[in-house]
Write a protein that holds these residues in place. Structure first.
Motif, PDB file in Angstrom:
ATOM      1  N   ASN A  42      26.594  97.747   4.936  1.00  0.00           N
ATOM      2  CA  ASN A  42      26.566  96.303   5.763  1.00  0.00           C
ATOM      3  C   ASN A  42      26.231  94.588   5.211  1.00  0.00           C
ATOM      4  O   ASN A  42      26.419  94.665   3.577  1.00  0.00           O
ATOM      5  N   TYR A  43      26.732  94.048   6.248  1.00  0.00           N
ATOM      6  CA  TYR A  43      25.743  92.591   5.652  1.00  0.00           C
ATOM      7  C   TYR A  43      25.350  91.996   4.930  1.00  0.00           C
ATOM      8  O   TYR A  43      24.718  93.075   4.535  1.00  0.00           O
ATOM      9  N   GLY A  44      24.933  91.597   4.015  1.00  0.00           N
ATOM     10  CA  GLY A  44      23.797  90.961   3.330  1.00  0.00           C
ATOM     11  C   GLY A  44      23.538  91.647   1.052  1.00  0.00           C
ATOM     12  O   GLY A  44      25.417  92.456   0.977  1.00  0.00           O
ATOM     13  N   ASN A  45      23.105  90.645   0.786  1.00  0.00           N
ATOM     14  CA  ASN A  45      23.718  90.886  -0.548  1.00  0.00           C
ATOM     15  C   ASN A  45      24.723  90.970  -1.521  1.00  0.00           C
ATOM     16  O   ASN A  45      25.859  91.565  -1.843  1.00  0.00           O
ATOM     17  N   ASN A  46      25.249  89.843  -1.193  1.00  0.00           N
ATOM     18  CA  ASN A  46      26.388  89.184  -1.788  1.00  0.00           C
ATOM     19  C   ASN A  46      27.203  89.160  -3.223  1.00  0.00           C
ATOM     20  O   ASN A  46      28.251  89.846  -3.362  1.00  0.00           O
ATOM     21  N   GLY A  47      26.102  89.436  -4.130  1.00  0.00           N
ATOM     22  CA  GLY A  47      26.111  89.430  -5.565  1.00  0.00           C
ATOM     23  C   GLY A  47      26.804  90.852  -5.795  1.00  0.00           C
ATOM     24  O   GLY A  47      27.497  90.390  -7.125  1.00  0.00           O
TER      25      GLY A  47
ATOM     26  N   LYS B  83      21.396  87.303 -19.400  1.00  0.00           N
ATOM     27  CA  LYS B  83      22.621  87.165 -17.750  1.00  0.00           C
ATOM     28  C   LYS B  83      21.909  87.595 -16.177  1.00  0.00           C
ATOM     29  O   LYS B  83      22.069  89.158 -16.203  1.00  0.00           O
ATOM     30  N   LYS B  84      22.647  86.569 -15.817  1.00  0.00           N
ATOM     31  CA  LYS B  84      22.741  87.375 -14.773  1.00  0.00           C
ATOM     32  C   LYS B  84      23.870  88.183 -14.523  1.00  0.00           C
ATOM     33  O   LYS B  84      25.327  87.196 -14.646  1.00  0.00           O
ATOM     34  N   ILE B  85      24.162  89.139 -14.015  1.00  0.00           N
ATOM     35  CA  ILE B  85      25.949  89.890 -13.087  1.00  0.00           C
ATOM     36  C   ILE B  85      26.258  89.695 -11.880  1.00  0.00           C
ATOM     37  O   ILE B  85      25.096  89.853 -11.206  1.00  0.00           O
TER      38      ILE B  85
ATOM     39  N   GLU C 190      21.429  82.102 -14.468  1.00  0.00           N
ATOM     40  CA  GLU C 190      20.936  82.265 -12.788  1.00  0.00           C
ATOM     41  C   GLU C 190      21.747  81.603 -12.297  1.00  0.00           C
ATOM     42  O   GLU C 190      22.371  81.780 -10.810  1.00  0.00           O
ATOM     43  N   ALA C 191      21.335  80.134 -12.432  1.00  0.00           N
ATOM     44  CA  ALA C 191      21.492  79.342 -11.160  1.00  0.00           C
ATOM     45  C   ALA C 191      23.151  79.221 -11.114  1.00  0.00           C
ATOM     46  O   ALA C 191      23.528  78.619  -9.727  1.00  0.00           O
ATOM     47  N   LEU C 192      23.756  79.055 -12.057  1.00  0.00           N
ATOM     48  CA  LEU C 192      25.259  79.094 -11.472  1.00  0.00           C
ATOM     49  C   LEU C 192      25.770  80.678 -10.780  1.00  0.00           C
ATOM     50  O   LEU C 192      26.520  79.930  -9.961  1.00  0.00           O
ATOM     51  N   ALA C 193      25.246  81.599 -11.638  1.00  0.00           N
ATOM     52  CA  ALA C 193      25.769  82.924 -11.001  1.00  0.00           C
ATOM     53  C   ALA C 193      24.903  82.932  -9.003  1.00  0.00           C
ATOM     54  O   ALA C 193      25.748  82.756  -8.244  1.00  0.00           O
ATOM     55  N   ASN C 194      24.525  82.463  -8.826  1.00  0.00           N
ATOM     56  CA  ASN C 194      23.208  81.705  -7.392  1.00  0.00           C
ATOM     57  C   ASN C 194      24.785  81.205  -6.706  1.00  0.00           C
ATOM     58  O   ASN C 194      25.108  81.308  -5.232  1.00  0.00           O
TER      59      ASN C 194
END
Ligand SMILES: Cc1ncc(COP(=O)(O)O)c(C=O)c1O
Length: 482
Positions: free
Chosen positions: A155-160, A182-184, A340-344
């Motif tokens: 479904n929609y949501g969790n775009n990462g 790092k955030k992936i 993380e700040a950039l990944a978000n």
């Protein structure tokens, strides 16, 4: 296609005539094309809520007029040559009369054409041998995805990115590339990563440092955000840190784009000492580094150097990679590992163009990786590509023994060789193309073509088997029996 949309006009005429008129109109408007099959009388009758005989009568009418024919046991078809050819309004005649004048603000990016695709022999360095991919095995994981769907994730949501996919990439990066912390996020290939990064980090007039020989799709993406490219010198060991520092003093650099493991296109591995120097410069002048680790999977001699992102105390290295080489470019799946700040911010920005990356593909890849099939595929490709590299080298040695002057280093990994030839490299590539062989020459990779010595060619060894590599090299160098 069983459906057919018909414009049946209200009138006092019999229904079968109204239907035949609507079908005739559809043929004239090219909505139904010569030789195309019509729905069966039963299907169309159901669709229009009329009796099957009404449809049969309409079809008979059109057969009599020469618009349709009935083919035995196959059904009803539009005639291959129509009664009044001139009455047909094809899309092109429509367009010619009434072409809309678009105000195109973007859409003219100068991306290199993939001329390799139509060539009989393809020495493009970025092309894996797709025939070696385990489609059947991967198909099993794809059907698992469908048989046991993760309803919530679809479904929609969790775009990462799909959590099990991110987890598998995280394990791979930690164990194989020594990369943690790092955030992936999942992306539709490295190209989307480059675009998102350009959108989020660059504005018109910003300066981006790139090597003087490099990857045009990345450059064009930076330019699309209004950035100007600053070419940095490189030598036999890769990018020159002292020139980078001089440029950092002169301009306010906003980004550095690097391919440290196998410099694109020269295949040189950037030594540790230079990596450290570059990192210090980046930290001192506050410049993020994009590390494009595009073909790290394939190494033949020893473990490859860990990426710069693995030793990144300031968190300024943005690591990106792709499944285009281990799988195939059409899979369009890759990832970014970043602060993380950039990944978000990248994920938030992406919602403007795409709610989320393809969950079905991420799910299947996650199952494929978790089950060990990814590693089996990697071993298989590494064995094949190493043999192909060695074969190419042995053929190049043969050529040298026959007096062809060539200079090259045998790359420890990757999918291509960078070879110095005598004479005009661009002409060699042009002549090869005329013989059905695609190769790229130095001119195609320079930021400023005036810097080109026009002496190098790039030969990919991964995309074709040994026999075809031999045939292709014979055609390039005009030697009949290497
Ligand atoms: C330097 C570089 N980066 C990235 C890629 C892969 O791009 P993508 O993941 O968009 O297929 C390639 C493929 O040729 C490449 O050469």
């Amino acid at each position: 296609m069983k459906q057919l949309s018909l414009d049946i006009q209200p009138s006092k005429q019999a229904m079968y005539l109204r239907i035949s008129r609507a079908i005739r109109k559809a043929i004239k408007a090219n909505h139904l094309q010569p030789d195309e099959q019509l729905p069966s009388a039963r299907v169309l009758a159901e669709q229009l809520s009329v009796n099957r005989h009404t449809i049969m009568a309409a079809y008979q009418e059109l057969i009599a007029e020469g618009w349709l024919e009935s083919r035995q046991r196959k059904g009803y078809f539009v005639m291959s040559s129509l009664p009044v050819e001139t009455s047909i309004t094809t899309p092109s005649t429509q367009q010619a009369k009434n072409r809309f004048d678009w105000r195109l603000i973007r859409g003219a990016a100068k991306m290199p054409e993939r001329a390799s695709i139509g060539s009989e022999y393809n020495f493009s360095g970025g092309c894996p041998d797709i025939a070696l991919f385990g489609f059947k095995s991967f198909g099993g994981y794809l059907s698992d995805t469908m048989n046991r769907p993760d309803i919530k994730a679809l479904n929609y949501g969790n775009n990462g990115g799909f959590a099990p996919f991110i987890e598998q990439v995280e394990i791979y990066l930690r164990r194989v590339r020594s990369l943690t912390g790092k955030k992936i996020i999942a992306v539709n290939g490295s190209q989307e990563a480059l675009f998102l990064l350009s959108q989020v980090l660059l504005q018109p007039g910003d300066k981006v440092a790139v090597e003087k020989l490099g990857y045009i799709p990345a450059w064009e993406t930076f330019r699309n955000s209004g950035a100007e490219l600053v070419g940095i010198n490189q030598d036999a060991s890769g990018i020159d840190p002292s020139h980078l520092e001089a440029m950092a003093k002169k301009h306010q650099l906003r980004l550095i784009y690097l391919t440290p493991l196998h410099q694109y296109p020269t295949t040189v591995t950037l030594p540790v000492s230079r990596r450290l120097q570059i990192y210090k410069i980046a930290a001192k002048y506050n410049i993020p580094i994009i590390e494009d680790d595009y073909d790290h999977e394939f190494h033949y001699r020893c473990q490859p150097l860990a990426p710069m992102a693995a030793d990144d105390p300031s968190g300024l290295v943005i690591y990106l990679s792709t499944f285009s080489k281990i799988m195939f470019p059409g899979i369009r799946m890759g990832f970014i590992a970043a602060d993380e700040a950039l990944a978000n911010a990248l994920v938030r920005h992406r919602t403007l163009t795409n709610h989320k990356p393809n969950v079905v593909i991420q799910d299947a890849i996650a199952r494929w990786m978790a089950d060990g099939a990814f590693e089996r595929q990697l071993r298989k490709l590494t064995r094949s590509y190493e043999k192909r590299r060695d074969h190419m080298v042995s053929l190049l040695i043969d050529l040298q023994n026959r007096g062809v002057e060539l200079e090259y280093n045998v790359p420890d990994g990757g999918m291509a060789m960078w070879i110095k030839v005598t004479g005009d490299a661009a002409l060699l590539a042009k002549q090869a193309l005329a013989r059905g062989v695609f190769i790229q020459s130095e001119n195609e990779f320079h930021l400023d073509i005036n810097d080109s010595e026009n002496r190098y060619i790039r030969l990919g060894f991964a995309g074709m088997d040994e026999v075809r590599i031999g045939e292709g090299l014979s055609l390039i160098f005009g030697s009949s029996n290497i």
